[in-house]
Scaffold this motif. Structure first.
Motif, PDB file in Angstrom:
ATOM      1  N   CYS A  14       1.180  -1.146  -0.136  1.00  0.00           N
ATOM      2  CA  CYS A  14      -0.254   0.223  -0.088  1.00  0.00           C
ATOM      3  C   CYS A  14       0.684   1.263  -0.258  1.00  0.00           C
ATOM      4  CB  CYS A  14      -0.778  -0.315   1.253  1.00  0.00           C
ATOM      5  SG  CYS A  14      -2.002   1.480   1.178  1.00  0.00           S
ATOM      6  N   ARG A  38       3.728  -1.179  -7.667  1.00  0.00           N
ATOM      7  CA  ARG A  38       3.108  -0.218  -7.032  1.00  0.00           C
ATOM      8  C   ARG A  38       3.376   0.786  -5.807  1.00  0.00           C
ATOM      9  NH1 ARG A  38      -2.597   0.654  -4.663  1.00  0.00           N
ATOM     10  NH2 ARG A  38      -0.827   1.348  -3.327  1.00  0.00           N
ATOM     11  N   LYS A  43       0.452   9.234   0.441  1.00  0.00           N
ATOM     12  CA  LYS A  43      -0.820   8.607   0.926  1.00  0.00           C
ATOM     13  C   LYS A  43      -2.260   9.903   1.535  1.00  0.00           C
ATOM     14  CE  LYS A  43      -1.533   5.119   1.135  1.00  0.00           C
ATOM     15  NZ  LYS A  43      -1.713   4.332  -0.738  1.00  0.00           N
ATOM     16  N   PRO A  44      -3.163   9.311   0.550  1.00  0.00           N
ATOM     17  CA  PRO A  44      -4.726  10.238   0.711  1.00  0.00           C
ATOM     18  C   PRO A  44      -5.202   9.691   2.018  1.00  0.00           C
ATOM     19  CG  PRO A  44      -4.912   8.852  -1.076  1.00  0.00           C
ATOM     20  CD  PRO A  44      -3.220   8.453  -1.069  1.00  0.00           C
ATOM     21  N   GLU A  76       0.692   6.409  -6.447  1.00  0.00           N
ATOM     22  CA  GLU A  76      -0.314   7.906  -6.989  1.00  0.00           C
ATOM     23  C   GLU A  76       0.101   9.253  -6.660  1.00  0.00           C
ATOM     24  OE1 GLU A  76      -3.646   6.966  -3.558  1.00  0.00           O
ATOM     25  OE2 GLU A  76      -4.628   8.552  -4.224  1.00  0.00           O
ATOM     26  N   TRP A  95      -0.847   6.701 -10.651  1.00  0.00           N
ATOM     27  CA  TRP A  95      -2.614   6.414 -10.845  1.00  0.00           C
ATOM     28  C   TRP A  95      -2.891   7.777  -9.754  1.00  0.00           C
ATOM     29  CZ3 TRP A  95       0.642   2.955  -7.533  1.00  0.00           C
ATOM     30  CH2 TRP A  95       0.100   3.231  -6.478  1.00  0.00           C
ATOM     31  N   GLY A  97      -5.261   8.607  -7.140  1.00  0.00           N
ATOM     32  CA  GLY A  97      -7.136   7.487  -6.474  1.00  0.00           C
ATOM     33  C   GLY A  97      -8.017   8.034  -6.590  1.00  0.00           C
ATOM     34  N   SER A  98      -9.198   6.806  -6.135  1.00  0.00           N
ATOM     35  CA  SER A  98     -10.534   7.350  -6.226  1.00  0.00           C
ATOM     36  C   SER A  98     -10.500   8.140  -5.308  1.00  0.00           C
ATOM     37  CB  SER A  98     -10.763   6.415  -4.970  1.00  0.00           C
ATOM     38  OG  SER A  98     -11.926   5.406  -4.794  1.00  0.00           O
ATOM     39  N   ARG A  99     -10.221   9.100  -4.469  1.00  0.00           N
ATOM     40  CA  ARG A  99     -10.870  10.447  -3.858  1.00  0.00           C
ATOM     41  C   ARG A  99     -10.363  11.514  -4.119  1.00  0.00           C
ATOM     42  NH1 ARG A  99      -8.823   6.611  -0.473  1.00  0.00           N
ATOM     43  NH2 ARG A  99      -9.572   5.795   1.270  1.00  0.00           N
ATOM     44  N   LYS A 124      -8.289   5.821 -10.601  1.00  0.00           N
ATOM     45  CA  LYS A 124      -9.662   4.617 -10.338  1.00  0.00           C
ATOM     46  C   LYS A 124     -11.006   4.942 -10.457  1.00  0.00           C
ATOM     47  CE  LYS A 124      -6.456   2.376  -6.830  1.00  0.00           C
ATOM     48  NZ  LYS A 124      -5.958   1.914  -6.111  1.00  0.00           N
ATOM     49  N   ARG A 153     -12.345  -0.116  -8.130  1.00  0.00           N
ATOM     50  CA  ARG A 153     -11.443  -0.576  -7.038  1.00  0.00           C
ATOM     51  C   ARG A 153     -12.672  -0.789  -5.464  1.00  0.00           C
ATOM     52  NH1 ARG A 153     -13.335   2.476  -3.255  1.00  0.00           N
ATOM     53  NH2 ARG A 153     -11.339   2.533  -2.053  1.00  0.00           N
ATOM     54  N   ASP A 185      -9.098  -3.818  -8.993  1.00  0.00           N
ATOM     55  CA  ASP A 185      -7.411  -3.592  -6.999  1.00  0.00           C
ATOM     56  C   ASP A 185      -8.823  -4.389  -6.802  1.00  0.00           C
ATOM     57  OD1 ASP A 185      -7.285  -2.727  -4.899  1.00  0.00           O
ATOM     58  OD2 ASP A 185      -7.185  -0.440  -5.266  1.00  0.00           O
ATOM     59  N   HIS A 188      -8.628  -2.987  -2.806  1.00  0.00           N
ATOM     60  CA  HIS A 188      -9.300  -2.008  -1.687  1.00  0.00           C
ATOM     61  C   HIS A 188     -10.779  -2.097  -1.579  1.00  0.00           C
ATOM     62  CE1 HIS A 188      -5.503   0.122  -2.245  1.00  0.00           C
ATOM     63  NE2 HIS A 188      -6.065   0.833  -1.003  1.00  0.00           N
ATOM     64  N   MET A 212      -5.172  -5.312  -9.791  1.00  0.00           N
ATOM     65  CA  MET A 212      -3.851  -4.647  -8.901  1.00  0.00           C
ATOM     66  C   MET A 212      -4.079  -4.945  -7.486  1.00  0.00           C
ATOM     67  SD  MET A 212      -4.006  -0.417  -7.723  1.00  0.00           S
ATOM     68  CE  MET A 212      -3.425   0.391  -9.301  1.00  0.00           C
ATOM     69  N   GLU A 214      -2.104  -5.536  -2.894  1.00  0.00           N
ATOM     70  CA  GLU A 214      -1.880  -5.033  -2.036  1.00  0.00           C
ATOM     71  C   GLU A 214      -0.805  -6.071  -1.647  1.00  0.00           C
ATOM     72  OE1 GLU A 214      -3.367  -0.080  -1.413  1.00  0.00           O
ATOM     73  OE2 GLU A 214      -3.474  -2.349   0.131  1.00  0.00           O
TER      74      GLU A 214
END
Ligand code: PEP
Ligand code: MN
Length: 246
Positions: A14, A38, A43-44, A76, A95, A97-99, A124, A153, A185, A188, A212, A214
């Protein structure tokens, strides 16, 4: 690499936690045939007080991994600054990310900033988006760079048993309604280790373009997402199981 023709593995921890951890991981994973390593650098995190990743100094670590281990590197990017650092360091893929999956201004910027290099961008799915919104997000990148990989994801559900709901149906529709490769992924989506293998088999069986996952040398000691990360032994079992599925 033609992402539409080959089965892609984007695998690694991660988060990058130490130089040793990413070197051990990249070496092991390369032996298992992983093409893309990856590791999250920035990290968000949901909680602003939580550890936010190693930050800028891990860029060099990953560049060293790429050179010494001979594996492609991906991370990310969360804003223009981090994207710029990743591109300057020649990351093979980045990438969103989802956020940030519905941050249209940033997605547009990602396209613009990768226009020349055509760096592949993994988009994502934001955690509460419809198929149309997800494809729309990719469209903002595609205005300037159409080298895109969509990544399902998991989307928000109400059941507390899994972190998210793995939407294979939505992902499959993304695959047949766009020209982009679609990867999944599983980590997640599940949020827990025991679902990684069966869901990976489902992904392969459906004919997606890759996974994907982790993977951490010692998942229980991971600084982030420990519950969903698997160790090398489990990953090796996953690889063998998937090889049997044609
Ligand atoms: C990740 O891949 O490390 C990550 C944070 O995933 P997502 O953006 O899908 O939550
Ligand atoms: Mn994670």
């Amino acid at each position: 690499m033609n992402f539409n023709k080959n089965w892609i593995y984007v695998v690694g921890p991660c988060a990058a936690e130490s130089k040793k951890q990413i070197f051990i991981s990249a070496k092991k994973l390369k032996k298992h045939g992983v093409h893309i390593f990856r590791a999250g650098i920035w990290k968000p995190r949901t909680n602003s007080n939580a550890w936010q990743g190693i930050g800028d100094r891990a860029v060099e670590w990953l560049v060293e991994v790429k050179k010494k281990v001979g594996i492609k590197i991906a991370t990310e990017v969360k804003d223009k600054r981090t994207l710029n650092l990743a591109l300057k360091a020649n990351f093979d893929l980045v990438w969103v990310g989802s956020r940030n999956g519905q941050n249209y201004a940033f997605l547009h910027e990602v396209g613009l900033m990768t226009k020349k290099t055509k760096t592949p961008v993994i988009v994502k799915r934001a955690m509460a988006t419809s198929l149309n919104e997800w494809i729309g997000a990719a469209g903002y990148v595609a205005r300037n760079n159409s080298n895109i990989i969509l990544c399902e994801r998991g989307i928000r559900g109400y059941a507390p048993d899994t972190r998210n709901i793995l939407d294979l149906q939505g992902a499959y529709l993304a695959k047949i309604n766009t020209k982009y490769p679609v990867i999944v992924d599983v980590s997640h989506a599940a949020g827990r280790r025991d679902l990684i293998l069966p869901m990976s088999k489902a992904v392969k069986a459906c004919g997606f373009n890759g996974l994907m996952v982790e993977v951490h040398p010692q998942p229980d000691l991971a600084k982030t997402d420990g519950f969903q990360q698997i160790n090398f032994r489990k990953f090796s079992q996953l690889i063998s199981a998937l090889k049997k599925l044609k």
